[in-house]
Design a protein around this motif. Sequence first.
Motif, PDB file in Angstrom:
ATOM      1  N   ASN A  90       0.808  -0.828  -0.047  1.00 46.44           N
ATOM      2  CA  ASN A  90      -0.128   0.226  -0.240  1.00 46.44           C
ATOM      3  C   ASN A  90       1.165   1.502   0.256  1.00 46.44           C
ATOM      4  N   ALA A  91       1.895   1.507   1.015  1.00 39.85           N
ATOM      5  CA  ALA A  91       2.842   2.282   0.454  1.00 39.85           C
ATOM      6  C   ALA A  91       3.243   2.908  -1.310  1.00 39.85           C
ATOM      7  N   LYS A 136       0.549   4.353  -2.581  1.00 38.29           N
ATOM      8  CA  LYS A 136       0.449   5.514  -2.296  1.00 38.29           C
ATOM      9  C   LYS A 136       1.385   6.859  -2.650  1.00 38.29           C
ATOM     10  N   LYS A 137       2.775   6.178  -2.990  1.00 40.32           N
ATOM     11  CA  LYS A 137       3.832   6.460  -3.404  1.00 40.32           C
ATOM     12  C   LYS A 137       3.512   6.960  -5.669  1.00 40.32           C
TER      13      LYS A 137
END
Length: 138
Positions: A39-40, A43-44
């Motif tokens: 998920n990170a 998001k990037k």
Amino acid sequence: MLDFEYAKALVEVVLDTTCSEKEREVRLECLTPIFGRANAYLKKGFLPNVVEAFFVRKMEGLPLVSTKQDMQDFLKVSTPHYFGGKFTVSNIPYYSEEEELLLWSETSLRGPLITAGYERYMELFKKILPQKAEQINF
């Protein structure tokens, strides 16, 4: 789709009758951090299909996790080693070339890559995203 892959992996771990309760607990402990890392990456702004491929690749190695040491190895970020003037990877069952590609992408945004890094980045890009590489004409 990432949520679906997470739910699928969770169900597979919970319903796996071939492992012990201890193994199940260790595998369940692996799911959340890898899902969070995926998920990170989303998001990037990384390509969702590459992030999902990273998650799926990691989940392929999950049945091999049975101890806390395995869990630590499983949760390691997929980084290559620089040896003999080029980047290589260890023969680790939990390694994800897709994650390495994400890391090379992120690194390239911070500054120019050394020649060996650029070559590894392009190798992975062509392998994982062949249609995009063809469009760019690498």
